[in-house]
Scaffold this active site. Structure first.
Site, mmCIF file in Angstrom:
data_model
loop_
_atom_site.group_PDB
_atom_site.id
_atom_site.type_symbol
_atom_site.label_atom_id
_atom_site.label_comp_id
_atom_site.label_asym_id
_atom_site.label_seq_id
_atom_site.Cartn_x
_atom_site.Cartn_y
_atom_site.Cartn_z
ATOM 1 N N GLU A 100 -11.432 -0.175 -3.047
ATOM 2 C CA GLU A 100 -10.577 0.394 -1.991
ATOM 3 C C GLU A 100 -9.410 1.142 -2.638
ATOM 4 O O GLU A 100 -9.352 1.266 -3.856
ATOM 5 C CB GLU A 100 -10.055 -0.714 -1.052
ATOM 6 C CG GLU A 100 -9.205 -1.762 -1.741
ATOM 7 C CD GLU A 100 -8.869 -2.955 -0.848
ATOM 8 O OE1 GLU A 100 -9.312 -3.022 0.315
ATOM 9 O OE2 GLU A 100 -8.153 -3.855 -1.337
ATOM 10 N N ASP B 46 0.819 -1.223 0.000
ATOM 11 C CA ASP B 46 0.000 0.000 0.000
ATOM 12 C C ASP B 46 0.851 1.271 0.000
ATOM 13 O O ASP B 46 0.658 2.178 0.837
ATOM 14 C CB ASP B 46 -0.908 0.032 1.257
ATOM 15 C CG ASP B 46 -1.673 -1.267 1.472
ATOM 16 O OD1 ASP B 46 -2.112 -1.868 0.488
ATOM 17 O OD2 ASP B 46 -1.843 -1.658 2.643
#
Ligand code: FUB
Length: 346
Positions: free
Chosen positions: A244, A31
């Site tokens: 997301e 991420d």
């Protein structure tokens, strides 16, 4: 990339074809939110660990406990791990699961934005502050008021306004929020309260940040993502709808909202003319990587645009043990982005 195909992968061959090597190999990272502060590259990733939690569709196996900031002098330099920047034990309101963070800078101070579950098992978003981009960061005593779900990304516009984009389905709990209220009665099913396939898809949120960057300046608003006919993307449009990993960047005066489609594993983008949207779907930035999740950021460095992303190649396909990578993005004349294949013609 779906789990079932992993066991057939020749990782030696895949790694040779990969458009990037892992930036660091001594820890697992994911991420990556990248920023260029004061002439240096700073990457704010999740720090993946194997905490022994069972794998489930709510992401319980993503049991991260802390953050490390990775820095690079230039795009070609060695990536340096600056050690622990914030640990969950030092966040008064948070109990577990330090998921995808972001950071930003204002007036010489650095702000780390991060999601974590509170002691009721509800994801909220917190802020921690430091005098240095690498931390250590000091957490605020409470999460941001009216924050919920996961994956904060804080964009600084040219007029010095800051906006936080956030939200994530399934384990990210976005589907359990309705008009600012958390549905605590719902069964712990990742797909409970996901709209029907022919209904509009759930949307991510945006909120302008207060001047001190510690709270929202307004109630979060949904970020509309439209198809080519101006209609909201549908819940059953799994190849294009938001799941997301929200991110916002600007190119040639346009606002590019990018995100992961989750269960179909694409990083897509949509374009708008202001930070609130609506944004019109335009295409894919990155095709599926090894590992279930895909999560990225986009950062301009030295006149070029780079995609920071992750895959699970370093762990040979373990979903929650990922490694951050980098590749250049190229735009066409019309502003569209040329889709990257993470392993070339593999
Ligand atoms: O790293 C934990 C979660 O996995 C992130 O918050 C999601 O975006 C996905 O990458």
């Amino acid at each position: 990339m779906p789990e079932e195909s992993i066991e057939h992968i020749d990782f030696n061959k895949l790694n040779k074809k990969s458009i990037s090597a892992p930036l660091v190999e001594h820890i697992y990272t994911a991420d990556p939110s990248a920023h260029y502060f004061n002439g240096k590259i700073y990457i704010y990733p999740s720090h993946d660990i194997d905490a022994g939690e069972a794998f489930d569709d709510l992401g319980s196996h993503f049991a991260m406990e802390d953050y490390h900031v990775i820095s690079m002098d230039t795009i070609k330099s060695k990536a340096v791990d600056n050690g622990i920047a914030l640990h969950v034990n030092d966040v008064p309101w948070a109990e577990r699961q330090m998921w995808a963070p972001d950071a930003n800078e204002k007036d010489g101070k650095f702000y780390l934005f991060f999601p974590a579950k509170d002691f009721e098992g509800v994801f909220k978003i917190g802020v921690a502050v430091s005098d240095l981009p690498t931390g250590p960061f000091k957490a605020q005593p409470n999460p941001i008021k009216n924050s919920f779900s996961i994956d904060p990304a804080v964009f600084k516009d040219d007029d010095n306004s800051y906006y936080m984009y956030f939200g994530g389905l399934w384990g990210g709990q976005l589907q359990r929020w309705n008009k600012g209220v958390f549905n605590a009665d719902q069964p712990e099913s990742p797909t409970a309260f996901i709209p029907q396939p022919n209904e509009a898809a759930l949307l991510p949120y945006v909120a302008k940040m207060r001047d001190d960057l510690l709270e929202f300046d307004e109630a979060p608003k949904p970020v509309e993502i439209l198809d080519e006919n101006g209609n909201l993307l549908l819940s059953g449009d799994n190849d294009r709808r938001f799941f997301e990993a929200a991110w916002l960047h600007k190119h040639d005066g346009n606002y590019y909202f990018s995100y992961s489609t989750g269960d179909t594993h694409f990083i897509c983008y949509a374009i708008g003319d202001n930070p609130y949207g609506p944004f019109t779907y335009k295409g894919r930035i990155l095709n599926p990587v090894v590992g279930w999740t895909s999560h990225h950021s986009v950062c301009d460095i030295g006149g070029k645009t780079y995609l920071f992303y992750h895959d699970s190649s370093l762990s040979k396909g373990v979903t929650h043990l990922r490694c951050i990578k980098i590749a250049e993005i190229k735009y066409r004349e019309d502003g569209s982005i040329i889709t990257l294949n993470p392993y070339g013609d593999f």
